[in-house]
Design a protein around this motif. Structure first.
Motif, mmCIF file in Angstrom:
data_model
loop_
_atom_site.group_PDB
_atom_site.id
_atom_site.type_symbol
_atom_site.label_atom_id
_atom_site.label_comp_id
_atom_site.label_asym_id
_atom_site.label_seq_id
_atom_site.Cartn_x
_atom_site.Cartn_y
_atom_site.Cartn_z
ATOM 1 N N VAL A 1 0.850 -1.199 0.000
ATOM 2 C CA VAL A 1 0.000 0.000 0.000
ATOM 3 C C VAL A 1 0.883 1.245 0.000
ATOM 4 C CG1 VAL A 1 -1.662 1.330 1.335
ATOM 5 C CG2 VAL A 1 -1.923 -1.157 1.159
ATOM 6 N N GLN A 2 0.567 2.157 -0.907
ATOM 7 C CA GLN A 2 1.302 3.421 -0.955
ATOM 8 C C GLN A 2 0.384 4.584 -1.246
ATOM 9 O OE1 GLN A 2 4.667 3.127 -3.792
ATOM 10 N NE2 GLN A 2 5.940 3.790 -2.087
ATOM 11 N N LEU A 3 0.641 5.682 -0.541
ATOM 12 C CA LEU A 3 0.049 6.973 -0.858
ATOM 13 C C LEU A 3 1.201 7.943 -0.998
ATOM 14 C CD1 LEU A 3 -2.919 7.125 1.702
ATOM 15 C CD2 LEU A 3 -3.095 6.797 -0.777
ATOM 16 N N VAL A 4 1.322 8.561 -2.166
ATOM 17 C CA VAL A 4 2.455 9.443 -2.426
ATOM 18 C C VAL A 4 1.937 10.835 -2.776
ATOM 19 C CG1 VAL A 4 4.516 9.837 -3.799
ATOM 20 C CG2 VAL A 4 3.842 7.502 -3.224
ATOM 21 N N GLU A 5 2.194 11.774 -1.861
ATOM 22 C CA GLU A 5 1.782 13.154 -2.093
ATOM 23 C C GLU A 5 2.832 13.896 -2.914
ATOM 24 O OE1 GLU A 5 0.471 12.290 2.280
ATOM 25 O OE2 GLU A 5 2.190 11.900 0.993
ATOM 26 N N SER A 6 2.383 14.866 -3.677
ATOM 27 C CA SER A 6 3.280 15.728 -4.442
ATOM 28 C C SER A 6 2.597 17.064 -4.669
ATOM 29 C CB SER A 6 3.653 15.080 -5.783
ATOM 30 O OG SER A 6 2.491 14.871 -6.578
ATOM 31 N N GLY A 7 3.391 18.041 -5.120
ATOM 32 C CA GLY A 7 2.830 19.334 -5.459
ATOM 33 C C GLY A 7 3.069 20.425 -4.440
ATOM 34 N N GLY A 8 3.658 20.078 -3.316
ATOM 35 C CA GLY A 8 3.947 21.091 -2.321
ATOM 36 C C GLY A 8 5.082 22.003 -2.759
ATOM 37 N N GLY A 9 5.300 23.054 -1.986
ATOM 38 C CA GLY A 9 6.382 23.971 -2.303
ATOM 39 C C GLY A 9 6.201 25.295 -1.609
ATOM 40 N N LEU A 10 6.953 26.270 -2.079
ATOM 41 C CA LEU A 10 6.916 27.628 -1.547
ATOM 42 C C LEU A 10 6.064 28.497 -2.469
ATOM 43 C CD1 LEU A 10 7.951 29.879 0.364
ATOM 44 C CD2 LEU A 10 9.920 30.104 -1.183
ATOM 45 N N VAL A 11 5.127 29.222 -1.879
ATOM 46 C CA VAL A 11 4.246 30.093 -2.654
ATOM 47 C C VAL A 11 4.002 31.361 -1.876
ATOM 48 C CG1 VAL A 11 2.153 29.019 -1.713
ATOM 49 C CG2 VAL A 11 2.068 30.149 -3.950
ATOM 50 N N GLN A 12 3.784 32.445 -2.585
ATOM 51 C CA GLN A 12 3.511 33.722 -1.922
ATOM 52 C C GLN A 12 2.064 33.776 -1.445
ATOM 53 O OE1 GLN A 12 4.571 36.874 -4.658
ATOM 54 N NE2 GLN A 12 6.731 36.763 -4.088
ATOM 55 N N PRO A 13 1.796 34.574 -0.428
ATOM 56 C CA PRO A 13 0.414 34.756 0.014
ATOM 57 C C PRO A 13 -0.477 35.194 -1.152
ATOM 58 C CG PRO A 13 1.902 35.705 1.606
ATOM 59 C CD PRO A 13 2.752 35.302 0.430
ATOM 60 N N GLY A 14 -1.660 34.588 -1.216
ATOM 61 C CA GLY A 14 -2.573 34.849 -2.319
ATOM 62 C C GLY A 14 -2.401 33.919 -3.495
ATOM 63 N N GLY A 15 -1.345 33.135 -3.480
ATOM 64 C CA GLY A 15 -1.076 32.226 -4.574
ATOM 65 C C GLY A 15 -1.844 30.922 -4.465
ATOM 66 N N SER A 16 -1.542 30.020 -5.401
ATOM 67 C CA SER A 16 -2.248 28.737 -5.481
ATOM 68 C C SER A 16 -1.263 27.588 -5.614
ATOM 69 C CB SER A 16 -3.187 28.722 -6.686
ATOM 70 O OG SER A 16 -4.189 29.704 -6.596
ATOM 71 N N LEU A 17 -1.687 26.446 -5.133
ATOM 72 C CA LEU A 17 -0.975 25.187 -5.328
ATOM 73 C C LEU A 17 -2.002 24.085 -5.515
ATOM 74 C CD1 LEU A 17 1.876 25.124 -2.623
ATOM 75 C CD2 LEU A 17 2.185 25.253 -5.101
ATOM 76 N N ARG A 18 -1.590 23.051 -6.232
ATOM 77 C CA ARG A 18 -2.433 21.872 -6.368
ATOM 78 C C ARG A 18 -1.652 20.654 -5.883
ATOM 79 N NH1 ARG A 18 -4.301 18.434 -11.623
ATOM 80 N NH2 ARG A 18 -6.438 17.937 -11.002
ATOM 81 N N LEU A 19 -2.135 20.059 -4.816
ATOM 82 C CA LEU A 19 -1.527 18.842 -4.295
ATOM 83 C C LEU A 19 -2.169 17.619 -4.953
ATOM 84 C CD1 LEU A 19 -1.377 19.637 -0.470
ATOM 85 C CD2 LEU A 19 0.231 20.272 -2.284
ATOM 86 N N VAL A 111 4.058 22.482 2.453
ATOM 87 C CA VAL A 111 3.542 23.698 1.819
ATOM 88 C C VAL A 111 3.966 24.875 2.683
ATOM 89 C CG1 VAL A 111 1.474 25.007 1.225
ATOM 90 C CG2 VAL A 111 1.593 22.550 0.716
ATOM 91 N N THR A 112 4.639 25.824 2.070
ATOM 92 C CA THR A 112 5.089 27.020 2.776
ATOM 93 C C THR A 112 4.549 28.244 2.052
ATOM 94 O OG1 THR A 112 7.115 25.899 3.492
ATOM 95 C CG2 THR A 112 7.074 28.309 3.628
ATOM 96 N N VAL A 113 3.812 29.051 2.795
ATOM 97 C CA VAL A 113 3.234 30.282 2.233
ATOM 98 C C VAL A 113 3.958 31.460 2.879
ATOM 99 C CG1 VAL A 113 1.146 31.604 1.798
ATOM 100 C CG2 VAL A 113 1.029 29.098 2.013
ATOM 101 N N SER A 114 4.754 32.141 2.091
ATOM 102 C CA SER A 114 5.579 33.217 2.633
ATOM 103 C C SER A 114 5.997 34.155 1.512
ATOM 104 C CB SER A 114 6.823 32.629 3.302
ATOM 105 O OG SER A 114 7.689 33.663 3.737
ATOM 106 N N SER A 115 6.151 35.419 1.868
ATOM 107 C CA SER A 115 6.644 36.402 0.906
ATOM 108 C C SER A 115 8.155 36.551 1.038
ATOM 109 C CB SER A 115 5.944 37.742 1.108
ATOM 110 O OG SER A 115 6.083 38.178 2.447
#
Length: 115
Positions: A1-19, A111-115
């Motif tokens: 059994v595996q669950l593998v997350e991806s799509g995280g990262g650094l984004v500025q406030p107000g931005g978007s990400l898709r995990l 997921v990091t949300v920072s300017s």
């Protein structure tokens, strides 16, 4: 059994990400799926859930109206679209699959949300 997350990262406030969370080793379409997050010093928070068919979803008050959970049973994948991100959304995000006593977790994605 595996669950593998991806799509995280650094984004500025107000931005978007898709995990994304890719599942294998079990019958994905039979499981309810959810996304959780954890910040150091805080308890794990349930962010969003989706039933096995995708017909019903639920969100925490902190993300309602900004995040959208979805799934593609043909691809064995669950997604979390995150819009209007805030610094307080910074956390490690985990996906979870549950069916009765069967409870599986991924390793998490930062997921990091920072300017």
């Amino acid at each position: 059994v595996q669950l593998v997350e991806s799509g995280g990262g650094l984004v500025q406030p107000g931005g978007s990400l898709r995990l994304s969370c890719a599942a294998s080793g079990f019958t994905f379409s039979r499981y309810d799926m959810s996304w959780h997050r954890r910040t150091p010093g805080k308890e794990r928070e349930l962010v969003a859930t989706i039933t096995r068919t995708g017909r019903s979803t639920h969100y925490s008050d902190s993300v309602k109206g900004r995040f959208t959970i979805s799934r593609d049973n043909a691809k064995n994948t669950v997604y979390l679209q995150m819009n209007s991100l805030k610094p307080e959304d910074t956390a490690v995000y985990y996906c979870n699959a549950i069916l009765y006593e069967y409870d599986y977790w991924g390793q998490g994605t930062q997921v990091t949300v920072s300017s």
